[in-house]
Design a protein around this motif. Structure first.
Motif, mmCIF file in Angstrom:
data_model
loop_
_atom_site.group_PDB
_atom_site.id
_atom_site.type_symbol
_atom_site.label_atom_id
_atom_site.label_comp_id
_atom_site.label_asym_id
_atom_site.label_seq_id
_atom_site.Cartn_x
_atom_site.Cartn_y
_atom_site.Cartn_z
ATOM 1 N N ASP A 171 0.872 -1.171 0.000
ATOM 2 C CA ASP A 171 0.000 0.000 0.000
ATOM 3 C C ASP A 171 0.910 1.222 0.000
ATOM 4 O O ASP A 171 1.376 1.676 1.048
ATOM 5 C CB ASP A 171 -0.905 -0.001 1.231
ATOM 6 C CG ASP A 171 -1.890 1.167 1.232
ATOM 7 O OD1 ASP A 171 -1.732 2.075 0.395
ATOM 8 O OD2 ASP A 171 -2.792 1.186 2.087
ATOM 9 N N VAL A 172 1.165 1.758 -1.192
ATOM 10 C CA VAL A 172 2.142 2.849 -1.297
ATOM 11 C C VAL A 172 1.603 4.147 -0.716
ATOM 12 O O VAL A 172 2.392 5.056 -0.402
ATOM 13 C CB VAL A 172 2.589 3.051 -2.767
ATOM 14 C CG1 VAL A 172 3.245 1.791 -3.306
ATOM 15 C CG2 VAL A 172 1.426 3.483 -3.646
ATOM 16 N N CYS A 173 0.297 4.273 -0.556
ATOM 17 C CA CYS A 173 -0.248 5.496 0.039
ATOM 18 C C CYS A 173 0.230 5.655 1.480
ATOM 19 O O CYS A 173 0.573 6.761 1.913
ATOM 20 C CB CYS A 173 -1.774 5.475 -0.003
ATOM 21 S SG CYS A 173 -2.475 5.631 -1.664
ATOM 22 N N SER A 174 0.266 4.562 2.219
ATOM 23 C CA SER A 174 0.679 4.634 3.616
ATOM 24 C C SER A 174 2.143 4.242 3.824
ATOM 25 O O SER A 174 2.802 4.756 4.729
ATOM 26 C CB SER A 174 -0.202 3.715 4.466
ATOM 27 O OG SER A 174 -0.123 2.372 4.013
ATOM 28 N N ASP A 175 2.661 3.348 2.974
ATOM 29 C CA ASP A 175 3.996 2.789 3.208
ATOM 30 C C ASP A 175 5.065 3.274 2.235
ATOM 31 O O ASP A 175 6.240 2.944 2.400
ATOM 32 C CB ASP A 175 3.932 1.259 3.138
ATOM 33 C CG ASP A 175 2.959 0.670 4.153
ATOM 34 O OD1 ASP A 175 2.799 1.287 5.221
ATOM 35 O OD2 ASP A 175 2.377 -0.382 3.874
ATOM 36 N N GLY A 176 4.671 4.036 1.218
ATOM 37 C CA GLY A 176 5.649 4.481 0.221
ATOM 38 C C GLY A 176 6.181 3.328 -0.606
ATOM 39 O O GLY A 176 5.581 2.246 -0.656
ATOM 40 N N PHE A 177 7.312 3.554 -1.264
ATOM 41 C CA PHE A 177 7.892 2.548 -2.153
ATOM 42 C C PHE A 177 9.027 1.763 -1.498
ATOM 43 O O PHE A 177 9.550 0.823 -2.094
ATOM 44 C CB PHE A 177 8.419 3.224 -3.427
ATOM 45 C CG PHE A 177 7.383 4.007 -4.162
ATOM 46 C CD1 PHE A 177 6.293 3.373 -4.738
ATOM 47 C CD2 PHE A 177 7.477 5.385 -4.275
ATOM 48 C CE1 PHE A 177 5.327 4.082 -5.425
ATOM 49 C CE2 PHE A 177 6.519 6.113 -4.959
ATOM 50 C CZ PHE A 177 5.433 5.468 -5.523
ATOM 51 N N GLY A 178 9.421 2.151 -0.300
ATOM 52 C CA GLY A 178 10.530 1.493 0.373
ATOM 53 C C GLY A 178 11.808 2.306 0.248
ATOM 54 O O GLY A 178 12.089 2.898 -0.804
ATOM 55 N N GLU A 179 12.595 2.347 1.310
ATOM 56 C CA GLU A 179 13.818 3.153 1.322
ATOM 57 C C GLU A 179 14.806 2.734 0.244
ATOM 58 O O GLU A 179 15.597 3.556 -0.233
ATOM 59 C CB GLU A 179 14.485 3.069 2.699
ATOM 60 C CG GLU A 179 13.692 3.733 3.813
ATOM 61 C CD GLU A 179 14.415 3.657 5.139
ATOM 62 O OE1 GLU A 179 15.530 3.075 5.176
ATOM 63 O OE2 GLU A 179 13.884 4.186 6.142
ATOM 64 N N GLU A 180 14.768 1.454 -0.141
ATOM 65 C CA GLU A 180 15.723 0.972 -1.143
ATOM 66 C C GLU A 180 15.516 1.608 -2.516
ATOM 67 O O GLU A 180 16.408 1.575 -3.364
ATOM 68 C CB GLU A 180 15.632 -0.554 -1.270
ATOM 69 C CG GLU A 180 14.331 -1.095 -1.821
ATOM 70 C CD GLU A 180 13.232 -1.252 -0.782
ATOM 71 O OE1 GLU A 180 12.201 -1.863 -1.112
ATOM 72 O OE2 GLU A 180 13.409 -0.756 0.352
ATOM 73 N N LEU A 181 14.364 2.240 -2.726
ATOM 74 C CA LEU A 181 14.105 2.902 -4.006
ATOM 75 C C LEU A 181 14.303 4.413 -3.945
ATOM 76 O O LEU A 181 14.118 5.094 -4.957
ATOM 77 C CB LEU A 181 12.679 2.583 -4.489
ATOM 78 C CG LEU A 181 12.387 1.121 -4.831
ATOM 79 C CD1 LEU A 181 11.006 0.983 -5.451
ATOM 80 C CD2 LEU A 181 13.435 0.551 -5.774
ATOM 81 N N ASP A 182 14.667 4.949 -2.808
ATOM 82 C CA ASP A 182 14.888 6.391 -2.700
ATOM 83 C C ASP A 182 15.991 6.829 -3.657
ATOM 84 O O ASP A 182 17.094 6.267 -3.669
ATOM 85 C CB ASP A 182 15.285 6.774 -1.269
ATOM 86 C CG ASP A 182 14.126 6.712 -0.304
ATOM 87 O OD1 ASP A 182 12.992 6.470 -0.753
ATOM 88 O OD2 ASP A 182 14.345 6.890 0.923
ATOM 89 N N GLY A 183 15.681 7.820 -4.482
ATOM 90 C CA GLY A 183 16.667 8.379 -5.401
ATOM 91 C C GLY A 183 17.001 7.508 -6.595
ATOM 92 O O GLY A 183 17.963 7.792 -7.310
ATOM 93 N N LYS A 184 16.197 6.478 -6.893
ATOM 94 C CA LYS A 184 16.524 5.557 -7.987
ATOM 95 C C LYS A 184 15.729 5.798 -9.260
ATOM 96 O O LYS A 184 16.166 5.441 -10.350
ATOM 97 C CB LYS A 184 16.305 4.101 -7.546
ATOM 98 C CG LYS A 184 17.269 3.609 -6.490
ATOM 99 C CD LYS A 184 17.200 2.104 -6.329
ATOM 100 C CE LYS A 184 17.725 1.388 -7.577
ATOM 101 N NZ LYS A 184 17.819 -0.074 -7.345
ATOM 102 N N ALA A 185 14.541 6.388 -9.160
ATOM 103 C CA ALA A 185 13.610 6.415 -10.286
ATOM 104 C C ALA A 185 13.843 7.593 -11.226
ATOM 105 O O ALA A 185 14.072 8.727 -10.799
ATOM 106 C CB ALA A 185 12.179 6.451 -9.778
#
Length: 209
Positions: A171-185
């Motif tokens: 549920d990306v609305c509440s949990d986001g995409f995960g820290e491992e994807l920060d700055g990757k997209a």
């Protein structure tokens, strides 16, 4: 069978498009047998308005060929994202090719791009995104519905695109995409009931350069 490569001959396990006419096309997985409603293994025979087709007879046939059925004929085509969009099993409302073309253009993605998508839904857009970023790009796609996620995983593996597409239950609305994807997209696409809730997570996921 891969949606991202060209091949000449149909093999067992391929997904093919049976083209009867512009208004009648079917996606078929080429297998010798299927399970009936009683769970029994029976010969894979596909019924159409032009009669029956023994699906195993397609093995060894060249893509683009005309094939005979009991009351007519059809063409057997290699699948593309566009043809898959017209024939896929609908698990959700889908995005169609004219809108997909504009989305891909506006996202400014190219081979090698990293794209985050949510939600996966029926996978219509995902197939087009995968073709665009191939061969060395990547798609991380998310859906909050676990059953849809499992079906999507099976389809992506069967279609030969699971090496560049990862689908996650989240549920990306509440949990986001995960820290491992920060700055990757390079791009984030949101097809959600409340996309504004995900904007802070999308900002974190986008590259800063």
């Amino acid at each position: 069978m891969s949606f991202s490569i060209d091949k000449e001959t149909i093999e067992e396990g391929d997904t093919v498009i049976l083209y009867l006419n512009a208004n009648s096309m079917h996606a078929i997985k080429v297998t010798n047998c299927v399970l009936n409603k009683h769970g029994e293994s029976v010969e894979n025979v596909f019924q159409t308005t032009y009669g029956a087709l023994k699906v195993s007879s397609l093995i060894g046939t060249k893509y683009g060929c005309k094939v005979e059925m009991s009351r007519g004929w059809a063409y057997v085509l290699q699948p593309t994202p566009e043809l898959w969009t017209l024939t896929l099993p609908h698990r959700t409302q889908i995005i169609y090719t004219p809108d997909i073309s504009m989305i891909v253009y506006q996202l400014e993605i190219r081979p090698g791009s990293y794209v985050i998508e949510s939600g996966t839904g029926s996978g219509s857009l995902t197939h087009a995104l995968a073709r665009r970023v191939a061969p060395n790009g990547y798609i991380s796609t998310f859906d909050f519905h676990e059953h849809r996620v499992n079906l999507a995983k099976e389809e992506f593996a069967s279609h030969g695109i699971s090496d560049i597409v990862n689908v996650g239950h989240r549920d990306v609305c509440s949990d986001g995409f995960g820290e491992e994807l920060d700055g990757k997209a390079d791009a984030v696409f949101l097809d959600l009931p409340h996309p504004w809730l995900v904007i802070p997570h999308a900002v974190k996921a986008l590259k800063t350069e």
